[in-house]
Design a protein around this motif. Structure first.
Motif, short mmCIF file in Angstrom:
data_model
loop_
_atom_site.label_atom_id
_atom_site.label_comp_id
_atom_site.label_asym_id
_atom_site.label_seq_id
_atom_site.Cartn_x
_atom_site.Cartn_y
_atom_site.Cartn_z
N GLN A 83 -0.92 -8.99 -14.68
CA GLN A 83 0.54 -8.99 -14.90
C GLN A 83 1.18 -7.85 -15.22
OE1 GLN A 83 3.27 -11.47 -14.82
NE2 GLN A 83 4.56 -10.27 -14.98
N MET A 84 1.02 -6.90 -15.78
CA MET A 84 1.25 -5.55 -15.95
C MET A 84 1.16 -5.15 -15.04
SD MET A 84 0.14 -3.46 -19.82
CE MET A 84 -0.76 -4.38 -20.30
N VAL A 85 0.00 -4.54 -14.42
CA VAL A 85 0.00 -4.46 -13.05
C VAL A 85 0.54 -5.14 -11.43
CG1 VAL A 85 -2.12 -3.71 -10.68
CG2 VAL A 85 -2.63 -3.48 -12.93
N TYR A 86 0.21 -5.70 -11.42
CA TYR A 86 2.41 -7.01 -11.17
C TYR A 86 3.30 -5.95 -11.44
CZ TYR A 86 5.44 -9.95 -8.81
OH TYR A 86 6.31 -10.19 -8.12
N ASP A 87 3.80 -5.77 -12.24
CA ASP A 87 5.16 -5.86 -12.84
C ASP A 87 5.13 -4.29 -12.95
OD1 ASP A 87 5.48 -7.97 -13.98
OD2 ASP A 87 5.38 -7.05 -15.88
N TYR A 88 4.14 -2.86 -12.78
CA TYR A 88 4.25 -1.90 -12.44
C TYR A 88 4.50 -1.81 -10.73
CZ TYR A 88 2.83 2.49 -10.32
OH TYR A 88 2.56 3.43 -9.52
N LEU A 89 3.74 -2.33 -10.16
CA LEU A 89 3.78 -2.09 -8.28
C LEU A 89 5.14 -2.56 -7.81
CD1 LEU A 89 -0.07 -3.98 -7.53
CD2 LEU A 89 1.00 -1.04 -7.05
N ILE A 90 5.96 -3.41 -8.16
CA ILE A 90 6.81 -4.31 -7.73
C ILE A 90 8.12 -3.41 -7.98
CG2 ILE A 90 6.08 -6.42 -7.56
CD1 ILE A 90 8.24 -6.95 -9.89
N SER A 91 7.45 -2.53 -9.68
CA SER A 91 8.70 -1.46 -10.44
C SER A 91 8.42 -0.08 -9.41
CB SER A 91 8.18 -0.91 -11.48
OG SER A 91 7.79 -0.16 -11.72
N VAL A 92 7.65 -0.15 -8.37
CA VAL A 92 7.76 1.15 -7.91
C VAL A 92 7.86 1.12 -6.44
CG1 VAL A 92 6.62 2.74 -9.31
CG2 VAL A 92 5.37 1.05 -7.94
N ASN A 93 7.90 -0.42 -5.78
CA ASN A 93 7.84 -0.28 -4.50
C ASN A 93 8.83 -0.14 -3.78
OD1 ASN A 93 9.01 -2.80 -4.44
ND2 ASN A 93 6.45 -4.17 -4.23
N LYS A 94 9.42 0.14 -3.07
CA LYS A 94 10.79 0.44 -2.14
C LYS A 94 11.35 -1.10 -1.65
CE LYS A 94 10.83 4.37 -3.64
NZ LYS A 94 10.59 4.15 -5.08
N LYS A 95 10.36 -2.23 -1.42
CA LYS A 95 10.95 -3.46 -0.58
C LYS A 95 11.26 -4.31 -1.67
CE LYS A 95 7.05 -2.49 3.02
NZ LYS A 95 6.05 -3.25 3.45
#
Length: 95
Positions: A83-95
């Motif tokens: 969950q933490m990895v997912y949340d990190y990735l979507i917090s920094v992606n631009k899509k």
């Protein structure tokens, strides 16, 4: 007749209880800077063991759900780390 219904219900309950216990990531859960930083650390340390780190912009939110659902078990991530990895990735992606 009642006996077969009871057996069917019991069998269905048994099959469901033997299914996977992990919860799927479907929406962001963590938003604090500390949890996002932990997600980044897990991402960098776990994913980098086997391959080059992907750019967070590589996938949209749904794409990361699919990718992480496949990769988190290989990286032996806990549900919370996943969950933490997912949340990190979507917090920094631009899509």
């Amino acid at each position: 007749m009642k006996k077969s219904i009871v057996i069917t219900i019991f069998s269905a309950a048994f099959i469901v209880s033997c299914g996977p216990k992990s919860t799927a990531v479907t929406v962001p859960k963590f938003s604090s800077a500390e949890n996002l930083a932990q997600g980044k650390t897990v991402f960098e340390n776990s994913c980098n063991r086997c391959h080059k780190l992907p750019d967070p912009a590589k996938h949209d939110d749904q794409g990361w759900i699919k990718t992480l659902s496949r990769m988190a078990p290989k990286a032996k991530l806990t549900d919370e780390q996943h969950q933490m990895v997912y949340d990190y990735l979507i917090s920094v992606n631009k899509k």
